[in-house]
Design a protein around this motif. Structure first.
Motif, PDB file in Angstrom:
ATOM      1  N   ILE A  44       0.859  -1.179   0.000  1.00  0.00           N
ATOM      2  CA  ILE A  44       0.000   0.000   0.000  1.00  0.00           C
ATOM      3  C   ILE A  44       0.896   1.229   0.000  1.00  0.00           C
ATOM      4  O   ILE A  44       1.906   1.280   0.710  1.00  0.00           O
ATOM      5  CB  ILE A  44      -0.954   0.015   1.223  1.00  0.00           C
ATOM      6  CG1 ILE A  44      -1.922   1.202   1.121  1.00  0.00           C
ATOM      7  CG2 ILE A  44      -0.184   0.046   2.534  1.00  0.00           C
ATOM      8  CD1 ILE A  44      -3.041   1.157   2.159  1.00  0.00           C
ATOM      9  N   LYS A  45       0.564   2.198  -0.814  1.00  0.00           N
ATOM     10  CA  LYS A  45       1.338   3.434  -0.881  1.00  0.00           C
ATOM     11  C   LYS A  45       1.014   4.307   0.323  1.00  0.00           C
ATOM     12  O   LYS A  45      -0.104   4.281   0.845  1.00  0.00           O
ATOM     13  CB  LYS A  45       1.044   4.186  -2.179  1.00  0.00           C
ATOM     14  CG  LYS A  45       1.527   3.450  -3.426  1.00  0.00           C
ATOM     15  CD  LYS A  45       1.354   4.299  -4.663  1.00  0.00           C
ATOM     16  CE  LYS A  45       1.887   3.569  -5.896  1.00  0.00           C
ATOM     17  NZ  LYS A  45       3.338   3.299  -5.787  1.00  0.00           N
ATOM     18  N   TYR A  46       1.998   5.100   0.754  1.00  0.00           N
ATOM     19  CA  TYR A  46       1.785   5.969   1.907  1.00  0.00           C
ATOM     20  C   TYR A  46       0.630   6.937   1.665  1.00  0.00           C
ATOM     21  O   TYR A  46      -0.110   7.284   2.585  1.00  0.00           O
ATOM     22  CB  TYR A  46       3.059   6.762   2.221  1.00  0.00           C
ATOM     23  CG  TYR A  46       4.234   5.898   2.620  1.00  0.00           C
ATOM     24  CD1 TYR A  46       4.085   4.864   3.531  1.00  0.00           C
ATOM     25  CD2 TYR A  46       5.493   6.118   2.077  1.00  0.00           C
ATOM     26  CE1 TYR A  46       5.160   4.068   3.895  1.00  0.00           C
ATOM     27  CE2 TYR A  46       6.576   5.333   2.439  1.00  0.00           C
ATOM     28  CZ  TYR A  46       6.410   4.312   3.348  1.00  0.00           C
ATOM     29  OH  TYR A  46       7.474   3.525   3.706  1.00  0.00           O
ATOM     30  N   THR A  47       0.464   7.347   0.413  1.00  0.00           N
ATOM     31  CA  THR A  47      -0.603   8.294   0.098  1.00  0.00           C
ATOM     32  C   THR A  47      -1.987   7.671   0.256  1.00  0.00           C
ATOM     33  O   THR A  47      -2.984   8.385   0.351  1.00  0.00           O
ATOM     34  CB  THR A  47      -0.449   8.817  -1.339  1.00  0.00           C
ATOM     35  OG1 THR A  47      -0.344   7.706  -2.239  1.00  0.00           O
ATOM     36  CG2 THR A  47       0.792   9.689  -1.462  1.00  0.00           C
ATOM     37  N   ASP A  48      -2.048   6.330   0.279  1.00  0.00           N
ATOM     38  CA  ASP A  48      -3.332   5.644   0.439  1.00  0.00           C
ATOM     39  C   ASP A  48      -3.630   5.294   1.889  1.00  0.00           C
ATOM     40  O   ASP A  48      -4.681   4.721   2.188  1.00  0.00           O
ATOM     41  CB  ASP A  48      -3.359   4.367  -0.410  1.00  0.00           C
ATOM     42  CG  ASP A  48      -3.317   4.670  -1.899  1.00  0.00           C
ATOM     43  OD1 ASP A  48      -3.836   5.737  -2.288  1.00  0.00           O
ATOM     44  OD2 ASP A  48      -2.763   3.863  -2.667  1.00  0.00           O
ATOM     45  N   VAL A 256      13.447  13.686  18.289  1.00  0.00           N
ATOM     46  CA  VAL A 256      13.683  12.411  17.604  1.00  0.00           C
ATOM     47  C   VAL A 256      14.395  12.642  16.276  1.00  0.00           C
ATOM     48  O   VAL A 256      15.338  11.921  15.914  1.00  0.00           O
ATOM     49  CB  VAL A 256      12.350  11.673  17.382  1.00  0.00           C
ATOM     50  CG1 VAL A 256      12.554  10.442  16.507  1.00  0.00           C
ATOM     51  CG2 VAL A 256      11.736  11.272  18.718  1.00  0.00           C
ATOM     52  N   SER A 257      13.960  13.659  15.536  1.00  0.00           N
ATOM     53  CA  SER A 257      14.580  13.966  14.246  1.00  0.00           C
ATOM     54  C   SER A 257      16.037  14.381  14.424  1.00  0.00           C
ATOM     55  O   SER A 257      16.913  13.975  13.652  1.00  0.00           O
ATOM     56  CB  SER A 257      13.794  15.082  13.549  1.00  0.00           C
ATOM     57  OG  SER A 257      14.386  15.426  12.319  1.00  0.00           O
ATOM     58  N   PHE A 279      15.472  13.002   1.621  1.00  0.00           N
ATOM     59  CA  PHE A 279      14.379  12.134   1.189  1.00  0.00           C
ATOM     60  C   PHE A 279      13.926  11.115   2.239  1.00  0.00           C
ATOM     61  O   PHE A 279      12.736  10.951   2.474  1.00  0.00           O
ATOM     62  CB  PHE A 279      14.788  11.362  -0.077  1.00  0.00           C
ATOM     63  CG  PHE A 279      15.135  12.239  -1.239  1.00  0.00           C
ATOM     64  CD1 PHE A 279      14.167  12.977  -1.897  1.00  0.00           C
ATOM     65  CD2 PHE A 279      16.448  12.329  -1.685  1.00  0.00           C
ATOM     66  CE1 PHE A 279      14.488  13.790  -2.969  1.00  0.00           C
ATOM     67  CE2 PHE A 279      16.782  13.135  -2.753  1.00  0.00           C
ATOM     68  CZ  PHE A 279      15.799  13.870  -3.402  1.00  0.00           C
ATOM     69  N   LEU A 280      14.869  10.417   2.861  1.00  0.00           N
ATOM     70  CA  LEU A 280      14.510   9.208   3.599  1.00  0.00           C
ATOM     71  C   LEU A 280      13.821   9.463   4.926  1.00  0.00           C
ATOM     72  O   LEU A 280      13.123   8.589   5.439  1.00  0.00           O
ATOM     73  CB  LEU A 280      15.765   8.351   3.834  1.00  0.00           C
ATOM     74  CG  LEU A 280      16.504   7.905   2.575  1.00  0.00           C
ATOM     75  CD1 LEU A 280      17.644   6.969   2.931  1.00  0.00           C
ATOM     76  CD2 LEU A 280      15.544   7.217   1.607  1.00  0.00           C
ATOM     77  N   ASP A 281      14.026  10.630   5.509  1.00  0.00           N
ATOM     78  CA  ASP A 281      13.375  10.863   6.797  1.00  0.00           C
ATOM     79  C   ASP A 281      11.918  11.291   6.641  1.00  0.00           C
ATOM     80  O   ASP A 281      11.192  11.411   7.627  1.00  0.00           O
ATOM     81  CB  ASP A 281      14.145  11.897   7.625  1.00  0.00           C
ATOM     82  CG  ASP A 281      14.201  13.263   6.959  1.00  0.00           C
ATOM     83  OD1 ASP A 281      13.938  13.326   5.743  1.00  0.00           O
ATOM     84  OD2 ASP A 281      14.514  14.248   7.646  1.00  0.00           O
ATOM     85  N   PHE A 282      11.467  11.496   5.400  1.00  0.00           N
ATOM     86  CA  PHE A 282      10.098  11.964   5.184  1.00  0.00           C
ATOM     87  C   PHE A 282       9.040  10.959   5.656  1.00  0.00           C
ATOM     88  O   PHE A 282       8.089  11.346   6.353  1.00  0.00           O
ATOM     89  CB  PHE A 282       9.882  12.310   3.714  1.00  0.00           C
ATOM     90  CG  PHE A 282       8.499  12.811   3.415  1.00  0.00           C
ATOM     91  CD1 PHE A 282       8.099  14.074   3.831  1.00  0.00           C
ATOM     92  CD2 PHE A 282       7.588  12.023   2.731  1.00  0.00           C
ATOM     93  CE1 PHE A 282       6.823  14.543   3.569  1.00  0.00           C
ATOM     94  CE2 PHE A 282       6.311  12.479   2.461  1.00  0.00           C
ATOM     95  CZ  PHE A 282       5.929  13.740   2.887  1.00  0.00           C
ATOM     96  N   PRO A 283       9.155   9.653   5.305  1.00  0.00           N
ATOM     97  CA  PRO A 283       8.149   8.708   5.819  1.00  0.00           C
ATOM     98  C   PRO A 283       8.106   8.663   7.342  1.00  0.00           C
ATOM     99  O   PRO A 283       7.032   8.555   7.939  1.00  0.00           O
ATOM    100  CB  PRO A 283       8.605   7.362   5.229  1.00  0.00           C
ATOM    101  CG  PRO A 283       9.397   7.718   4.022  1.00  0.00           C
ATOM    102  CD  PRO A 283      10.091   9.000   4.380  1.00  0.00           C
ATOM    103  N   ILE A 284       9.278   8.744   7.982  1.00  0.00           N
ATOM    104  CA  ILE A 284       9.321   8.750   9.445  1.00  0.00           C
ATOM    105  C   ILE A 284       8.625   9.995   9.982  1.00  0.00           C
ATOM    106  O   ILE A 284       7.839   9.937  10.936  1.00  0.00           O
ATOM    107  CB  ILE A 284      10.781   8.694   9.936  1.00  0.00           C
ATOM    108  CG1 ILE A 284      11.466   7.437   9.403  1.00  0.00           C
ATOM    109  CG2 ILE A 284      10.845   8.739  11.458  1.00  0.00           C
ATOM    110  CD1 ILE A 284      12.954   7.385   9.682  1.00  0.00           C
ATOM    111  N   PHE A 285       8.918  11.123   9.352  1.00  0.00           N
ATOM    112  CA  PHE A 285       8.286  12.378   9.761  1.00  0.00           C
ATOM    113  C   PHE A 285       6.772  12.300   9.617  1.00  0.00           C
ATOM    114  O   PHE A 285       6.023  12.693  10.523  1.00  0.00           O
ATOM    115  CB  PHE A 285       8.841  13.526   8.913  1.00  0.00           C
ATOM    116  CG  PHE A 285       8.089  14.820   9.071  1.00  0.00           C
ATOM    117  CD1 PHE A 285       8.396  15.691  10.107  1.00  0.00           C
ATOM    118  CD2 PHE A 285       7.067  15.164   8.193  1.00  0.00           C
ATOM    119  CE1 PHE A 285       7.699  16.884  10.265  1.00  0.00           C
ATOM    120  CE2 PHE A 285       6.368  16.344   8.340  1.00  0.00           C
ATOM    121  CZ  PHE A 285       6.685  17.211   9.381  1.00  0.00           C
TER     122      PHE A 285
END
Length: 304
Positions: A44-48, A256-257, A279-285
């Motif tokens: 599943i995509k994060y946007t979904d 945390v960041s 780029f990579l910290d965006f999903p965590i954020f």
């Protein structure tokens, strides 16, 4: 590109089984292995949003079951194996795997109740968001082209200060709700890069300034009930929020960041750090931010 993965092994009627949940830059992938063979994979995509994955489990010997995979808190995944309506295995006994789905339902509900407000807030703040994204892209591009993090930081800082000057001549809001604070922090950030002209300190800038900013947010949330930062952040959000909770939550996320930035800068290459911070910290954020929004959201009828 894989960012993180979870492994949940179990045994089913003598067969070695495993669920692997992989987080990439754009989606979550859940894979079921039986005796080291991939038999089912879903994503599943994060946007979904977030969902409970349900894998059909069929062994070569004819036994059948289903494996449910889901978040039971904001950072961890569990599984539950059910055979003929009977629970036969839990990776985390007693935990509710629907936490992630409930989180998304809450947020979708907030969005439905405030769709018009969200549209108006987007129209109000879109140019400042574009400006933030542009500055991040500029830092990444200059860093990759020149290989000089110090130069990239200085170029980004000077460009940001240029936006402040430009704001005096245009009607579009380029600075968002943090005009004064943003100006001060941008000036500090630029001075940091100019004084400490070293790649290591450019990497550490996010940690140092992140902790400093987190302390300010925490003080605002605890001492002033979020009257400054919480109130200004709410202007970006669809729906009413508790200002103090929003400020405290953003402070915790900042800590945390900052810690994540420190770990990556200390233990990985400069190129990987640049990729991570851009780029990579965006999903965590995003996942952390969704949890904060859920906690800070005002219940219907609340006035404070």
């Amino acid at each position: 590109m894989k960012i993180w993965s979870y492994s949940r092994p179990f045994t089913f009627h003598g067969h070695s089984c495993e669920i692997k949940v992989t987080l990439t830059q754009s989606e979550t992938i859940s894979s079921l292995f039986i005796d080291n063979f991939l038999v089912d994979e879903q994503y599943i995509k994060y946007t979904d949003g977030i969902t409970i994955f349900v894998h059909p489990l069929r062994t070569p010997s004819g036994f059948e079951a289903k494996v449910e995979v889901g978040y039971f808190n904001w950072r961890n995944v569990g599984i539950a194996v059910t055979e003929n309506g009977r629970l036969v295995h839990e990776s985390h006994p007693g935990e509710d795997l629907s936490y992630g789905e409930a989180l998304m339902e809450d947020l979708y509900g907030m969005k439905e109740h405030a769709s018009e407000a969200g549209e108006s807030k987007w129209a109000q703040n879109k140019y400042s968001i574009y400006a933030d994204l542009g500055l991040a892209a500029l830092f990444f591009i200059v860093s990759k082209v020149t290989g000089d993090l110090v130069l990239a930081a200085i170029v980004g800082g000077v460009t940001g200060l240029g936006l402040i000057v430009l704001q005096r001549f245009v009607k579009a809001d380029l600075l968002g709700g943090f005009a004064v604070f943003g100006t001060i922090m941008l000036a500090i950030s630029t001075a940091f890069s100019l004084v400490l002209q070293d790649s290591y300190w450019v990497q550490m800038k996010s940690t140092a300034l992140g902790l400093f900013t987190a302390a300010l947010f925490m003080a605002d949330g605890l001492l002033r009930q979020g009257a400054y930062f919480g109130a200004r952040f709410e202007r970006y959000m669809p729906g009413p929020l508790h200002h103090n909770r929003l400020a405290i939550g953003m402070s915790i996320m900042g800590i945390v960041s900052a810690g994540g930035n420190y770990v990556v800068a200390e233990n990985f290459s400069e190129d990987f750090w640049l990729m991570y911070t851009t780029f990579l910290d965006f999903p965590i954020f995003m996942l952390s931010f969704l949890v904060i929004l859920r906690w800070a959201r005002k219940s219907e009828g609340a006035t404070a």
